[in-house]
Design a protein around this motif. Structure first.
Motif, mmCIF file in Angstrom:
data_model
loop_
_atom_site.group_PDB
_atom_site.id
_atom_site.type_symbol
_atom_site.label_atom_id
_atom_site.label_comp_id
_atom_site.label_asym_id
_atom_site.label_seq_id
_atom_site.Cartn_x
_atom_site.Cartn_y
_atom_site.Cartn_z
ATOM 1 N N ARG A 177 43.595 42.008 48.786
ATOM 2 C CA ARG A 177 42.533 41.926 47.409
ATOM 3 C C ARG A 177 41.222 41.103 47.840
ATOM 4 O O ARG A 177 40.193 40.782 47.890
ATOM 5 N N PHE A 178 41.210 40.339 49.098
ATOM 6 C CA PHE A 178 40.099 40.150 50.321
ATOM 7 C C PHE A 178 39.262 40.806 50.252
ATOM 8 O O PHE A 178 38.391 40.649 49.869
ATOM 9 N N VAL A 179 39.707 42.751 50.423
ATOM 10 C CA VAL A 179 37.962 43.342 50.631
ATOM 11 C C VAL A 179 37.854 43.192 48.834
ATOM 12 O O VAL A 179 36.637 43.767 48.723
ATOM 13 N N GLU A 180 38.876 42.901 47.961
ATOM 14 C CA GLU A 180 37.738 43.270 46.248
ATOM 15 C C GLU A 180 37.541 41.649 46.152
ATOM 16 O O GLU A 180 35.939 41.689 45.960
ATOM 17 N N PHE A 181 37.635 40.691 46.576
ATOM 18 C CA PHE A 181 37.503 39.512 46.498
ATOM 19 C C PHE A 181 35.293 39.692 46.991
ATOM 20 O O PHE A 181 34.396 39.877 46.606
ATOM 21 N N ALA A 182 35.370 40.075 48.549
ATOM 22 C CA ALA A 182 34.483 40.575 49.207
ATOM 23 C C ALA A 182 32.887 41.041 48.675
ATOM 24 O O ALA A 182 31.753 40.868 48.265
ATOM 25 N N GLU A 183 33.559 42.296 47.915
ATOM 26 C CA GLU A 183 33.237 43.125 47.601
ATOM 27 C C GLU A 183 32.571 42.720 45.858
ATOM 28 O O GLU A 183 30.744 43.250 45.376
ATOM 29 N N TYR A 184 33.701 42.389 45.522
ATOM 30 C CA TYR A 184 32.833 41.316 44.192
ATOM 31 C C TYR A 184 31.800 40.016 44.292
ATOM 32 O O TYR A 184 30.651 40.232 43.643
ATOM 33 N N LEU A 185 32.283 39.392 44.669
ATOM 34 C CA LEU A 185 30.748 38.232 45.730
ATOM 35 C C LEU A 185 29.270 39.199 46.122
ATOM 36 O O LEU A 185 28.840 38.457 45.423
ATOM 37 N N GLU A 186 29.536 40.609 46.507
ATOM 38 C CA GLU A 186 27.715 40.758 46.991
ATOM 39 C C GLU A 186 27.809 41.993 45.864
ATOM 40 O O GLU A 186 26.353 41.518 45.144
#
Length: 87
Positions: free
Chosen positions: A44-53
């Protein structure tokens, strides 16, 4: 949009200062963010980074304190730690 952190386990607490000239700072194209989590979040770390972008509208690189500690070149890790802005 919906936040991928579900239940508030993600607590972004530190932002890294971009190393740019004043002119470039006014035209920031990406952000470096250091985030601390209450517990491991796995992929979910990857999802978090994409969400921030998506939310910030900027290319976003996300680090964790453990990620910084894992940087082999200690001078780089020290530079990152020295540039953190706590929010």
């Amino acid at each position: 949009g919906t936040s991928p952190h579900g239940g508030g386990i993600i607590r972004p607490t530190r932002f890294l200062k971009p190393r740019r000239s004043l002119k470039q700072k006014l035209l920031i194209r990406y952000l470096d963010i250091m985030a601390e989590f209450e517990r491991p979040i796995g992929l979910r770390f990857v999802e978090f980074a994409e969400y921030l972008e998506k939310v910030l509208g900027k290319k976003t690189d996300v680090l964790t304190p453990a990620g910084v500690r894992g940087i082999i070149v200690k001078r780089i890790a020290e530079d990152i730690e020295a540039s953190v802005i706590y929010v």
